[in-house]
Each structure stands twice: as structure tokens, then as C-alpha cells.
Scaffold this motif. Structure first.
Motif, PDB file in Angstrom:
ATOM      1  N   LYS A 183      41.871  19.805  30.129  1.00  0.00           N
ATOM      2  CA  LYS A 183      40.743  19.023  30.611  1.00  0.00           C
ATOM      3  C   LYS A 183      39.734  19.906  31.367  1.00  0.00           C
ATOM      4  O   LYS A 183      38.533  19.859  31.116  1.00  0.00           O
ATOM      5  N   ILE A 184      40.264  20.718  32.274  1.00  0.00           N
ATOM      6  CA  ILE A 184      39.384  21.588  33.067  1.00  0.00           C
ATOM      7  C   ILE A 184      38.756  22.663  32.169  1.00  0.00           C
ATOM      8  O   ILE A 184      37.578  22.989  32.296  1.00  0.00           O
ATOM      9  N   ALA A 185      39.566  23.179  31.239  1.00  0.00           N
ATOM     10  CA  ALA A 185      39.044  24.207  30.327  1.00  0.00           C
ATOM     11  C   ALA A 185      37.899  23.637  29.486  1.00  0.00           C
ATOM     12  O   ALA A 185      36.857  24.270  29.317  1.00  0.00           O
ATOM     13  N   LEU A 186      38.088  22.424  28.995  1.00  0.00           N
ATOM     14  CA  LEU A 186      37.042  21.812  28.157  1.00  0.00           C
ATOM     15  C   LEU A 186      35.812  21.441  28.985  1.00  0.00           C
ATOM     16  O   LEU A 186      34.687  21.465  28.480  1.00  0.00           O
ATOM     17  N   LEU A 187      36.029  21.132  30.260  1.00  0.00           N
ATOM     18  CA  LEU A 187      34.901  20.863  31.148  1.00  0.00           C
ATOM     19  C   LEU A 187      34.040  22.126  31.311  1.00  0.00           C
ATOM     20  O   LEU A 187      32.809  22.067  31.252  1.00  0.00           O
ATOM     21  N   MET A 188      34.707  23.269  31.462  1.00  0.00           N
ATOM     22  CA  MET A 188      33.952  24.532  31.567  1.00  0.00           C
ATOM     23  C   MET A 188      33.156  24.779  30.294  1.00  0.00           C
ATOM     24  O   MET A 188      32.012  25.208  30.328  1.00  0.00           O
ATOM     25  N   ARG A 189      33.796  24.508  29.174  1.00  0.00           N
ATOM     26  CA  ARG A 189      33.120  24.724  27.894  1.00  0.00           C
ATOM     27  C   ARG A 189      31.878  23.838  27.783  1.00  0.00           C
ATOM     28  O   ARG A 189      30.794  24.289  27.431  1.00  0.00           O
ATOM     29  N   LYS A 190      32.043  22.566  28.140  1.00  0.00           N
ATOM     30  CA  LYS A 190      30.946  21.609  28.025  1.00  0.00           C
ATOM     31  C   LYS A 190      29.777  22.025  28.932  1.00  0.00           C
ATOM     32  O   LYS A 190      28.624  22.054  28.511  1.00  0.00           O
ATOM     33  N   LEU A 191      30.108  22.376  30.177  1.00  0.00           N
ATOM     34  CA  LEU A 191      29.039  22.717  31.120  1.00  0.00           C
ATOM     35  C   LEU A 191      28.363  24.039  30.755  1.00  0.00           C
ATOM     36  O   LEU A 191      27.167  24.192  30.954  1.00  0.00           O
ATOM     37  N   ALA A 192      29.131  24.968  30.204  1.00  0.00           N
ATOM     38  CA  ALA A 192      28.525  26.226  29.766  1.00  0.00           C
ATOM     39  C   ALA A 192      27.526  25.942  28.643  1.00  0.00           C
ATOM     40  O   ALA A 192      26.391  26.423  28.658  1.00  0.00           O
ATOM     41  N   PHE A 193      27.931  25.107  27.708  1.00  0.00           N
ATOM     42  CA  PHE A 193      27.031  24.745  26.605  1.00  0.00           C
ATOM     43  C   PHE A 193      25.762  24.082  27.113  1.00  0.00           C
ATOM     44  O   PHE A 193      24.665  24.431  26.722  1.00  0.00           O
ATOM     45  N   GLU A 194      25.956  23.111  28.017  1.00  0.00           N
ATOM     46  CA  GLU A 194      24.797  22.379  28.539  1.00  0.00           C
ATOM     47  C   GLU A 194      23.848  23.298  29.305  1.00  0.00           C
ATOM     48  O   GLU A 194      22.668  23.022  29.401  1.00  0.00           O
ATOM     49  N   SER A 195      24.422  24.374  29.870  1.00  0.00           N
ATOM     50  CA  SER A 195      23.592  25.309  30.635  1.00  0.00           C
ATOM     51  C   SER A 195      23.070  26.437  29.750  1.00  0.00           C
ATOM     52  O   SER A 195      22.490  27.386  30.255  1.00  0.00           O
ATOM     53  N   ASP A 196      23.377  26.370  28.456  1.00  0.00           N
ATOM     54  CA  ASP A 196      22.955  27.403  27.528  1.00  0.00           C
ATOM     55  C   ASP A 196      23.543  28.767  27.924  1.00  0.00           C
ATOM     56  O   ASP A 196      22.909  29.809  27.750  1.00  0.00           O
ATOM     57  N   ALA A 197      24.724  28.727  28.500  1.00  0.00           N
ATOM     58  CA  ALA A 197      25.371  29.961  28.969  1.00  0.00           C
ATOM     59  C   ALA A 197      26.506  30.344  28.022  1.00  0.00           C
ATOM     60  O   ALA A 197      27.044  29.500  27.316  1.00  0.00           O
ATOM     61  N   ALA A 198      26.845  31.608  28.030  1.00  0.00           N
ATOM     62  CA  ALA A 198      28.048  32.050  27.318  1.00  0.00           C
ATOM     63  C   ALA A 198      29.228  31.840  28.248  1.00  0.00           C
ATOM     64  O   ALA A 198      29.082  31.842  29.469  1.00  0.00           O
ATOM     65  N   LEU A 199      30.400  31.644  27.661  1.00  0.00           N
ATOM     66  CA  LEU A 199      31.616  31.475  28.466  1.00  0.00           C
ATOM     67  C   LEU A 199      32.640  32.528  28.059  1.00  0.00           C
ATOM     68  O   LEU A 199      32.966  32.655  26.874  1.00  0.00           O
ATOM     69  N   LEU A 200      33.091  33.287  29.043  1.00  0.00           N
ATOM     70  CA  LEU A 200      34.202  34.202  28.817  1.00  0.00           C
ATOM     71  C   LEU A 200      35.406  33.578  29.499  1.00  0.00           C
ATOM     72  O   LEU A 200      35.480  33.507  30.725  1.00  0.00           O
ATOM     73  N   PHE A 201      36.312  33.068  28.680  1.00  0.00           N
ATOM     74  CA  PHE A 201      37.440  32.292  29.201  1.00  0.00           C
ATOM     75  C   PHE A 201      38.710  33.122  29.090  1.00  0.00           C
ATOM     76  O   PHE A 201      39.182  33.407  27.995  1.00  0.00           O
ATOM     77  N   ILE A 202      39.237  33.523  30.248  1.00  0.00           N
ATOM     78  CA  ILE A 202      40.404  34.394  30.265  1.00  0.00           C
ATOM     79  C   ILE A 202      41.658  33.582  30.525  1.00  0.00           C
ATOM     80  O   ILE A 202      41.710  32.796  31.469  1.00  0.00           O
ATOM     81  N   SER A 203      42.643  33.765  29.665  1.00  0.00           N
ATOM     82  CA  SER A 203      43.872  33.015  29.860  1.00  0.00           C
ATOM     83  C   SER A 203      45.009  33.698  29.117  1.00  0.00           C
ATOM     84  O   SER A 203      44.796  34.358  28.106  1.00  0.00           O
ATOM     85  N   HIS A 204      46.220  33.554  29.648  1.00  0.00           N
ATOM     86  CA  HIS A 204      47.347  34.036  28.860  1.00  0.00           C
ATOM     87  C   HIS A 204      47.909  32.880  28.031  1.00  0.00           C
ATOM     88  O   HIS A 204      48.869  33.042  27.306  1.00  0.00           O
TER      89      HIS A 204
END
Ligand code: ADP
Ligand code: MG
Length: 260
Positions: A183-204
Motif C-alpha cells: 500500500k505504501i509502496a504504491l502510494l509512493m508510485r502514485k504520488l511520484a507520477f502525479e508530481s511528474d517525478a522519477a521514483l527510485l525504489f530500493i527494496s530487498h
């Protein structure tokens, strides 16, 4: 060709610890990131993910190579103060306390972000709280009054407030309950898109990256061993290390995704 948003070229970072062997945390790393792209950076603990993220934010000294953000060279910061051309990079950490000040209200910290934004259109605190699904009353409260997931939402709101061109999450979901992670990961994705920003998502967590990212880079002992569209890598991993990583995820629905 237009300039990529982020370009990392031949980056090598080593740590020297007294009496111990030299550690090459980033070993000749090259990759680029375009506006609007969501890149998942995966790899086991200690492979160099955080080192790379910190370097992109100007928090590491490199031995060789260079980092260009919007065509401007990223150099190690003096007393952690960022020059204006780097304000467009915002980071959300694993521990939200690393991004939040425990002694200041939520509103005042989000306002810091809003003030830092170079964009003409700025958010309001209320709008941002709504975006991250927190009550308006959160504004006057302090970080310790919130759960881990809520604190991470506040940290995300603060980062988005600053109008980033590049949002970096360094294991932003690792401290959260499994039920909240996607949920939180997808929230970051959504907000990055809305802000026209790239997202570098680091996770193991490869299962979450599969759902959140479009592109992935796989890191092993300081090197990027594979880079490409998530769907392709997950279905046909080329590098033996990626194959091992992927075969270690419990396959539940055929996508290597856990239920919930
Ligand atoms: P990851 O985020 O993938 O877990 P890190 O970037 O934190 O990996 O670490 C990469 C390697 O560098 C590890 O071997 C780690 O022990 C070492 N390392 C990280 N930060 C430092 C530091 N400040 N001093 C010395 N060694 C470090
Ligand atoms: Mg790390």
C-alpha cells in the motif's frame, strides 16, 4: 538526445575501515533514469543499495565516476546543505524518524517541504495530508503520536511537498507490517507520477518491487548485474545471481507475489 534526469557513470565508492579490508560498496556503477520512470533497485543486504542512494543525494564521496542530475554534477555536500539544483531530489528512509523531527508538528515539517519546492504550483498541508490518507487533525500533532505506517506517510508527504523531480525510497517499507507494505509502496508510485517525478525504489523485497516498479536494476556486491523491464527480468532473468534471488521468493500467484 535529451539529457536524462539522472545519469550515474562509472561510480566507484570504497570504504576503508581501520584494520579491515577495503570494501568496494559501489563498483563501476552506471545507469540512468528518465523522468516519469519507476526503477526498482534490488539486491541482498550489504550489496551497496544505500551507498548508491546516498551518493545520488550528495552524501557520499566517490573514488571515481560521476553523477549528473538534470545535467548538473552531484558533489559531496558541505555540512549536509544542499545547493538549490539538488533540492529536486528527495529521499524517504527506512526509519521515518530519519526524515522527521520528533519535536516539531507534522504541519511545520510539511511546510518546510512546501517552502523548499522550486515549482510554481505548490501543495497545501491539507491537500498533502489528504493525498497520503491522513486526517486533517494530523497537522497539529507530533511524529511519535503516529504508527510506523502513518509516520512513513508523513515522510512521503514531506518529500512530495518539496516538488521533487526524483523521489528516492531507501527501503521505505522495510519497517512496516506486511499488510501495509504494498500500500505504501504504491502510494509512493502514485504520488511520484502525479508530481511528474522519477521514483527510485530500493527494496530487498522482490515481490513488492515486481508490483511497484516498471524497470529494475539488480545489484550484487557493488555492481549492477542486470537492468531492464521488471516483467522481462522476473520472467527471464539473465544473470545467475538474479535467477537465484528470484527462485528464493515464494511463488504464490505465479508472479512471485505474496498474498495480501
Ligand atoms: P545495502 O543498502 O544494500 O544493504 P550498503 O550500501 O548499506 O548496502 O552497504 C554496502 C557495503 O558497504 C556493506 O558491506 C557495508 O557494510 C559497507 N558500508 C556501508 N556504509 C559504510 C560505512 N559508512 N563505513 C564502512 N563501511 C560501510
Ligand atoms: Mg540499505
Amino acid at each position: 538526445m535529451s539529457t536524462p534526469l539522472l545519469s550515474v557513470q562509472g561510480l566507484t565508492i570504497t570504504y576503508r575501515r581501520p584494520g579491515l579490508e577495503r570494501i568496494v560498496a559501489a563498483n563501476d556503477v552506471s545507469f540512468s533514469l528518465e523522468r516519469g520512470e519507476v526503477l526498482g533497485l534490488v539486491g541482498e543486504s550489504g550489496c551497496g543499495k544505500s551507498t548508491l542512494a546516498r551518493a545520488v543525494c550528495g552524501l557520499e564521496r566517490s573514488e571515481s565516476g560521476q553523477i549528473l542530475f538534470n545535467g548538473n554534477q552531484v558533489k559531496p555536500l558541505k555540512n549536509r546543505r544542499r545547493p538549490p539544483h539538488l533540492m529536486g531530489i528527495q529521499m524517504v528512509f527506512q526509519n521515518p524518524y530519519a526524515s522527521l523531527n520528533p519535536r516539531r508538528t507534522v504541519a511545520s515539517q510539511i511546510e518546510d517541504g512546501i517552502r523548499a519546492s522550486p515549482k510554481a504550483e505548490r501543495w497545501s498541508v491539507t491537500e498533502l495530508l489528504e493525498e497520503v490518507e491522513l486526517e486533517r487533525s494530523a497537522a497539529t500533532r507530533f511524529p511519535h503520536e503516529f504508527s510506523g505506517g502513518q509516520r512513513q506517510r508523513i515522510a512521503i508527504a514531506r518529500a512530495i511537498a518539496a516538488g521533487p523531480d526524483l523521489l528516492i525510497g531507501d527501503e521505505p517499507i522495510a519497517s512496516l507490517d506486511a499488510s501495509l507494505q504494498s500500500k505504501i509502496a504504491l502510494l509512493m508510485r502514485k504520488l511520484a507520477f502525479e508530481s511528474d517525478a522519477a521514483l527510485l525504489f530500493i527494496s530487498h523485497d522482490l515481490a513488492v518491487v515486481r508490483v511497484v516498479a516498471d524497470q529494475a536494476a539488480v545489484m550484487q556486491r557493488g555492481r549492477i548485474v542486470e537492468r531492464g523491464p521488471v516483467a522481462e527480468i522476473w520472467e527471464h532473468p539473465q544473470d545467475p545471481y538474479t535467477q537465484r534471488l528470484l527462485s528464493a521468493i515464494p511463488v504464490v500467484d505465479g508472479l512471485g507475489r505474496l498474498p495480501g
